[in-house]
Design a protein around this motif. Structure first.
Motif, short mmCIF file in Angstrom:
data_model
loop_
_atom_site.label_atom_id
_atom_site.label_comp_id
_atom_site.label_asym_id
_atom_site.label_seq_id
_atom_site.Cartn_x
_atom_site.Cartn_y
_atom_site.Cartn_z
N ASN A 46 0.84 -1.20 0.00
CA ASN A 46 0.00 0.00 0.00
C ASN A 46 0.88 1.25 0.00
OD1 ASN A 46 -1.73 -2.13 1.82
ND2 ASN A 46 -3.02 -0.90 0.48
N PHE A 59 -4.99 2.01 -2.46
CA PHE A 59 -4.72 3.19 -1.63
C PHE A 59 -3.36 3.06 -0.97
CE2 PHE A 59 -7.36 0.10 0.59
CZ PHE A 59 -6.59 -0.20 1.70
N GLN A 61 -1.60 3.29 2.55
CA GLN A 61 -1.92 3.21 3.97
C GLN A 61 -0.65 3.46 4.75
OE1 GLN A 61 -4.20 -0.12 5.46
NE2 GLN A 61 -3.44 0.18 7.54
N ASP A 92 -13.23 4.00 3.93
CA ASP A 92 -12.05 4.10 4.79
C ASP A 92 -12.34 4.58 6.21
OD1 ASP A 92 -10.56 3.25 2.61
OD2 ASP A 92 -10.21 5.29 1.93
N TYR A 95 -9.80 6.04 8.77
CA TYR A 95 -8.52 6.16 8.05
C TYR A 95 -8.51 7.38 7.13
CZ TYR A 95 -7.14 1.40 9.41
OH TYR A 95 -6.79 0.28 10.11
N HIS A 163 -5.58 6.54 4.89
CA HIS A 163 -5.74 6.04 3.52
C HIS A 163 -5.93 7.24 2.60
CE1 HIS A 163 -7.54 1.78 4.51
NE2 HIS A 163 -6.34 1.96 5.03
N ARG A 165 -6.41 7.43 -1.61
CA ARG A 165 -6.59 6.49 -2.71
C ARG A 165 -5.87 6.90 -3.99
NH1 ARG A 165 -10.09 2.26 -2.02
NH2 ARG A 165 -10.71 2.13 0.16
#
Length: 197
Positions: A46, A59, A61, A92, A95, A163, A165
């Motif tokens: 990620n 995404f 993270q 999310d 997040y 997160h 994206r």
């Protein structure tokens, strides 16, 4: 101690929200591929590739303490007019970023905040215009910078990791033939050389 440039100061401008992905057009081009991208932290699988793959199901993270950073470093000074983020609170939840800062500078030590954004449960594309206000009250529709930093200061509902994206960076298209006028090649002085005898 950072001394501000006396010739310009950056100003805050509102963002626009859209469900359509921002695209390059006659006025702007995507310049993110011309930069080196680094993250303050990332979970395996990620990272930067997921931020830039044009897939809204992937995404970045983070995997560390706040604040979380995305640093975009160009090899030379670039004109940047917009930063676009795709955020999805519906998927999310905690997040999702709540407070963001966009910073620019010639190196990491002189970064200056040009946008502070607070979002409530964001969903979709958010496009942040970056402008430079000159001292004579005029403004340029871009900032000239080597580094851009997107800083996640706080998440929705006090979430720890974040997160994001997708991220796109846009610069203005250079106008071709600025102020140049080409000679008229139909005058007798020019056409006499149009053929070889």
């Amino acid at each position: 101690m950072h001394i501000e440039n006396p010739f310009y100061s950056s100003i805050q401008t509102p963002y626009t929200q859209t469900n359509m992905a921002p695209m390059a057009n006659m006025q702007r081009k995507e310049i993110g591929d011309q930069a080196i991208w680094t993250l303050s932290s990332a979970k395996t699988g990620n990272g930067v590739d997921q931020l830039r793959d044009d897939n809204l199901n992937t995404f970045w993270q983070s995997d560390g303490t706040q604040p979380h950073y995305i640093t975009i470093q160009f090899l030379k000074k670039m004109r940047v007019q917009e930063v676009a983020l795709y955020l999805d609170f519906k998927q999310d939840e905690s997040y999702t970023p709540n407070k963001l800062s966009i910073r620019t500078g010639t190196n990491i030590q002189d970064m200056k905040e040009v946008q502070f954004i607070e979002l409530k449960e964001p969903y979709g594309w958010y496009v942040f215009a970056l402008k430079t206000k000159l001292l004579n009250s005029q403004e340029k529709p871009y900032v000239s910078t080597i580094n851009i930093q997107i800083v996640v200061l706080q998440n929705q509902h006090s979430g720890k990791d974040t997160h994001i994206r997708q991220v796109k960076i846009f610069g203005p298209r250079e106008k071709q033939n600025q102020g140049l006028s080409f000679p008229d090649f139909k005058t007798p002085e020019i056409t006499q050389y149009a053929s070889i005898r």
